[in-house]
Design an enzyme around this catalytic site. Structure first.
Site, PDB file in Angstrom:
ATOM      1  N   ARG A  13     -16.747 117.254 -28.921  1.00  0.00           N
ATOM      2  CA  ARG A  13     -17.738 116.772 -29.892  1.00  0.00           C
ATOM      3  C   ARG A  13     -17.524 115.301 -30.256  1.00  0.00           C
ATOM      4  O   ARG A  13     -17.845 114.864 -31.341  1.00  0.00           O
ATOM      5  CB  ARG A  13     -17.756 117.627 -31.158  1.00  0.00           C
ATOM      6  N   ARG A  14     -16.984 114.544 -29.320  1.00  0.00           N
ATOM      7  CA  ARG A  14     -16.746 113.107 -29.537  1.00  0.00           C
ATOM      8  C   ARG A  14     -17.480 112.244 -28.517  1.00  0.00           C
ATOM      9  O   ARG A  14     -17.193 111.059 -28.396  1.00  0.00           O
ATOM     10  CB  ARG A  14     -15.253 112.804 -29.485  1.00  0.00           C
ATOM     11  N   GLU A  20     -24.949 125.090 -13.272  1.00  0.00           N
ATOM     12  CA  GLU A  20     -25.225 126.371 -13.912  1.00  0.00           C
ATOM     13  C   GLU A  20     -24.288 126.507 -15.095  1.00  0.00           C
ATOM     14  O   GLU A  20     -23.197 125.941 -15.107  1.00  0.00           O
ATOM     15  CB  GLU A  20     -25.075 127.535 -12.945  1.00  0.00           C
ATOM     16  N   TYR A  25     -26.547 119.155 -21.900  1.00  0.00           N
ATOM     17  CA  TYR A  25     -27.331 118.995 -20.675  1.00  0.00           C
ATOM     18  C   TYR A  25     -28.791 118.685 -20.975  1.00  0.00           C
ATOM     19  O   TYR A  25     -29.402 117.853 -20.295  1.00  0.00           O
ATOM     20  CB  TYR A  25     -27.199 120.239 -19.797  1.00  0.00           C
TER      21      TYR A  25
END
Length: 150
Positions: free
Chosen positions: A80-81, A106, A118
């Site tokens: 999360r950086r 995938e 993504y």
């Protein structure tokens, strides 16, 4: 922090450890070794901290005009950086420089963090592979992105 392409097996232990921390069905050291030794389409990119530790990695194939992102992981304490975003942008730029024009991967249907990443990078769900994953059994979503220029 810096991104580099691995060309030998010197950091495989760190990559295997990070893979095992991140996935219930991790790639084995033997698989990664084989890919590095025997495949001319395999590329392994690592993001290193300023102290040289591997913070994230991506194993991919560049096959003709397609980038196949096979595995991507970020160290749990570094998530999360923006590291995955930075690494994937680099990987896509490298693939584009080798004439790739689209990318695929995938992901587990329940992996909302990865799906968000993504989607922010322009990937869209194109198909589902029912019960593709085990431990636990789960569908895989197949994502594609057309065009790799960012």
């Amino acid at each position: 922090m810096g991104i580099e392409r691995l060309t030998d097996e010197r950091d495989l232990d760190a990559i295997v450890a990070l893979e095992a921390q991140s996935f219930t069905n991790p790639w084995s050291r033997e698989t990664l070794e084989w890919e590095l030794r025997n495949s001319d389409v395999t590329f392994v990119y690592v993001l290193r901290s300023d102290h040289g530790q591997i913070v994230a990695f991506c194993v991919c194939w560049i096959v003709f005009e397609e980038l196949h992102i096979n595995t991507l992981a970020v160290s749990p304490g570094e998530r999360r950086r923006g590291h995955a975003t930075r690494l994937l942008r680099h990987v896509m730029a490298e693939a584009a420089s080798r004439n790739a024009t689209r990318a695929t991967l995938e992901v587990r249907a329940s992996n909302t963090a990865a799906l968000g990443l993504y989607e922010r990078l322009g990937f869209r769900v194109a198909a589902t592979r029912p019960r593709y994953y085990s431990q636990p059994e789960e569908d895989a979503l197949i994502l594609w992105r057309e065009g790799l220029n960012l």
